[in-house]
Write an enzyme that holds these catalytic residues in place. Structure first.
Site, PDB file in Angstrom:
ATOM      1  N   SER A  93       0.860  -1.195   0.000  1.00  0.00           N
ATOM      2  CA  SER A  93       0.000   0.000   0.000  1.00  0.00           C
ATOM      3  C   SER A  93       0.888   1.233   0.000  1.00  0.00           C
ATOM      4  O   SER A  93       2.059   1.162   0.418  1.00  0.00           O
ATOM      5  CB  SER A  93      -0.864  -0.002   1.266  1.00  0.00           C
ATOM      6  OG  SER A  93      -1.529   1.232   1.418  1.00  0.00           O
TER       7      SER A  93
ATOM      8  N   TYR B  10      -2.474  -1.247  10.678  1.00  0.00           N
ATOM      9  CA  TYR B  10      -2.565  -1.584   9.249  1.00  0.00           C
ATOM     10  C   TYR B  10      -1.304  -1.135   8.487  1.00  0.00           C
ATOM     11  O   TYR B  10      -0.707  -1.923   7.742  1.00  0.00           O
ATOM     12  CB  TYR B  10      -3.806  -0.917   8.655  1.00  0.00           C
ATOM     13  CG  TYR B  10      -3.934  -1.061   7.161  1.00  0.00           C
ATOM     14  CD1 TYR B  10      -4.454  -2.223   6.590  1.00  0.00           C
ATOM     15  CD2 TYR B  10      -3.533  -0.032   6.304  1.00  0.00           C
ATOM     16  CE1 TYR B  10      -4.578  -2.347   5.212  1.00  0.00           C
ATOM     17  CE2 TYR B  10      -3.655  -0.152   4.918  1.00  0.00           C
ATOM     18  CZ  TYR B  10      -4.176  -1.310   4.378  1.00  0.00           C
ATOM     19  OH  TYR B  10      -4.293  -1.437   3.011  1.00  0.00           O
TER      20      TYR B  10
HETATM   21  P1  NAD Z   1     -11.955  -5.595  -0.103  1.00  0.00           P
HETATM   22  O1  NAD Z   1     -12.636  -5.445   1.195  1.00  0.00           O
HETATM   23  O2  NAD Z   1     -12.795  -5.647  -1.307  1.00  0.00           O
HETATM   24  O3  NAD Z   1     -11.009  -6.863  -0.088  1.00  0.00           O
HETATM   25  C1  NAD Z   1     -10.385  -7.328   1.068  1.00  0.00           C
HETATM   26  C2  NAD Z   1     -10.703  -8.796   1.189  1.00  0.00           C
HETATM   27  O4  NAD Z   1      -9.921  -9.355   2.231  1.00  0.00           O
HETATM   28  C3  NAD Z   1     -12.138  -9.105   1.558  1.00  0.00           C
HETATM   29  O5  NAD Z   1     -12.965  -9.227   0.433  1.00  0.00           O
HETATM   30  C4  NAD Z   1     -12.013 -10.434   2.297  1.00  0.00           C
HETATM   31  O6  NAD Z   1     -12.360 -11.504   1.445  1.00  0.00           O
HETATM   32  C5  NAD Z   1     -10.530 -10.544   2.595  1.00  0.00           C
HETATM   33  N1  NAD Z   1     -10.299 -10.853   3.998  1.00  0.00           N
HETATM   34  C6  NAD Z   1     -10.254 -10.004   5.046  1.00  0.00           C
HETATM   35  N2  NAD Z   1     -10.035 -10.703   6.178  1.00  0.00           N
HETATM   36  C7  NAD Z   1      -9.936 -12.011   5.832  1.00  0.00           C
HETATM   37  C8  NAD Z   1      -9.714 -13.211   6.561  1.00  0.00           C
HETATM   38  N3  NAD Z   1      -9.523 -13.213   7.886  1.00  0.00           N
HETATM   39  N4  NAD Z   1      -9.714 -14.389   5.865  1.00  0.00           N
HETATM   40  C9  NAD Z   1      -9.919 -14.407   4.535  1.00  0.00           C
HETATM   41  N5  NAD Z   1     -10.109 -13.298   3.786  1.00  0.00           N
HETATM   42  C10 NAD Z   1     -10.112 -12.113   4.444  1.00  0.00           C
HETATM   43  O7  NAD Z   1     -10.927  -4.372  -0.171  1.00  0.00           O
HETATM   44  P2  NAD Z   1      -9.685  -4.036  -1.136  1.00  0.00           P
HETATM   45  O8  NAD Z   1      -9.446  -2.606  -0.938  1.00  0.00           O
HETATM   46  O9  NAD Z   1      -9.860  -4.585  -2.475  1.00  0.00           O
HETATM   47  O10 NAD Z   1      -8.490  -4.794  -0.416  1.00  0.00           O
HETATM   48  C11 NAD Z   1      -7.614  -5.662  -1.090  1.00  0.00           C
HETATM   49  C12 NAD Z   1      -6.183  -5.387  -0.688  1.00  0.00           C
HETATM   50  O11 NAD Z   1      -5.808  -4.100  -1.162  1.00  0.00           O
HETATM   51  C13 NAD Z   1      -5.933  -5.391   0.816  1.00  0.00           C
HETATM   52  O12 NAD Z   1      -4.725  -6.078   1.084  1.00  0.00           O
HETATM   53  C14 NAD Z   1      -5.770  -3.916   1.122  1.00  0.00           C
HETATM   54  O13 NAD Z   1      -4.948  -3.719   2.245  1.00  0.00           O
HETATM   55  C15 NAD Z   1      -5.107  -3.436  -0.144  1.00  0.00           C
HETATM   56  N6  NAD Z   1      -5.175  -1.998  -0.384  1.00  0.00           N
HETATM   57  C16 NAD Z   1      -6.366  -1.377  -0.553  1.00  0.00           C
HETATM   58  C17 NAD Z   1      -6.385  -0.016  -0.765  1.00  0.00           C
HETATM   59  C18 NAD Z   1      -7.683   0.730  -0.956  1.00  0.00           C
HETATM   60  O14 NAD Z   1      -7.678   1.962  -0.934  1.00  0.00           O
HETATM   61  N7  NAD Z   1      -8.790   0.065  -1.174  1.00  0.00           N
HETATM   62  C19 NAD Z   1      -5.196   0.716  -0.793  1.00  0.00           C
HETATM   63  C20 NAD Z   1      -3.990   0.045  -0.615  1.00  0.00           C
HETATM   64  C21 NAD Z   1      -3.984  -1.314  -0.405  1.00  0.00           C
END
Ligand code: NAD
Ligand code: MG
Length: 300
Positions: free
Chosen positions: A192, A205
């Site tokens: 991230s 986080y």
């Molecule tokens: P999202 O909520 O759509 O996806 C996150 C997923 O993590 C969930 O759908 C869930 O299936 C899974 N998850 C959480 N806890 C879990 C557990 N205990 N067991 C199994 N699965 C679990 O959100 P997203 O933003 O697409 O997140 C995906 C990745 O992107 C993450 O690693 C997040 O840190 C990273 N990220 C997101 C952003 C943002 O702004 N959205 C920015 C930087 C990094």
């Protein structure tokens, strides 16, 4: 007078997708794509594949929604077989993804379960390899993000769950996947902008995301001689359920994306090409790297 340049094929990145202000409802974790207002683009109608992962076998965690959903759709459109993992309460989002993957004529399966449990991580890798006849792409996209104003507000339970989901699960999945991955396999982790520029309200986080960058570099150095590459994608603000389901305070969601030069959040589909590139043979000289997709706040 000369004709003006033809600009009909060009896309202005600032206006391609919606920007703030947003008025999306608060959700409870883990959230669903269906409550995001406006809806996110995971490539359902927009991602076009070019056979770049033909015959590859991918496990994508967090594949039901957000960035993981976009990566899963893109992998299948590029010809890969795909198993997605998600939490049991995310079955509806997951079912939709599996239906989209099946349309590509590849093997597609969902395996729900909690990545905070090592024995589940081990069995997930095994089941995914059984379903697809092997495993050569591991995309670790699942993540947990919960904002808290002060360190005192972060309970040991939250700290533990964030580290288990974001770091321990990564360790367990990589460890068990590497037992069976052949030469030429690729691992793509999800860091991230928070790895480098942590928000004060994301202490637990952000520190897991910094760990993922170092983990990616160290593991890449270790498995290079086995012919396996390990890289990471580092998104900036992306329009997913993670944010309004406890990832950010709702007043920040209203302005989500305003702090980046492109003045809007990214969409999950805009992250997918990096997962494809880093998973594919096209990036065969790239390992240990973290690539940004940040809307203009570059990684240091
Ligand atoms: P999202 O909520 O759509 O996806 C996150 C997923 O993590 C969930 O759908 C869930 O299936 C899974 N998850 C959480 N806890 C879990 C557990 N205990 N067991 C199994 N699965 C679990 O959100 P997203 O933003 O697409 O997140 C995906 C990745 O992107 C993450 O690693 C997040 O840190 C990273 N990220 C997101 C952003 C943002 O702004 N959205 C920015 C930087 C990094
Ligand atoms: Mg989800």
């Amino acid at each position: 007078m000369t004709e003006p340049f033809d600009t009909s094929k060009l896309t202005d990145p600032t206006t391609r997708y919606p920007g703030p202000p947003f008025d999306t409802p608060k959700q409870s974790a883990p959230g669903t794509v269906h409550k995001l207002q406006p809806p996110a683009d995971h490539g359902e109608a927009s991602y076009k594949g070019h056979g770049r992962l033909k015959g590859r076998r991918a496990l994508v965690t967090g594949g039901d929604s957000g960035i993981g959903r976009a990566a899963a759709i893109a992998f299948a459109r590029e010809g890969a077989h795909v198993v997605i993992n998600y939490l049991p309460e995310e079955e509806q989002d997951a079912k939709e993804v599996i239906a989209l993957l099946e349309k590509e004529g590849v093997t597609a399966k969902g395996i729900p379960g909690d990545l905070k449990d090592e024995s589940f991580c081990r069995s997930l890798v095994k089941q995914a390899a059984d379903v697809m006849g092997g495993l050569d792409i591991l995309a670790n996209v699942a993540g947990k993000q919960t904002h808290q104003s002060t360190i005192e507000d972060i309970t040991s339970e939250q700290f533990d769950a964030t580290y288990k989901t974001n770091v321990y699960a990564l360790f367990w999945l990589c460890k068990h996947a590497l037992e069976i991955m052949p030469k030429g396999s690729t691992i793509v982790n999800t860091a991230s902008i928070q790895s480098y520029d942590p928000s004060a309200i994301l202490l637990d986080y952000a520190s897991t995301k910094a760990a993922i960058v170092a983990f990616t570099k160290a593991l890449a150095g270790q498995v290079a001689e086995r012919g396996i590459r390990v890289n990471a994608v580092a998104p900036g603000p992306v329009w997913t359920a993670l944010q309004p389901s406890g990832g950010q305070p709702m007043d920040k969601i209203k302005e989500f994306g305003s702090s980046v030069p492109l003045k809007r959040p990214g969409q999950p589909v805009e992250c997918a090409p990096l997962y494809v590139l880093l998973a594919s043979n096209e990036s065969s000289f790239t390992t240990g790297e973290t690539y940004g997709v940040t809307g203009g706040n570059p990684l240091p």
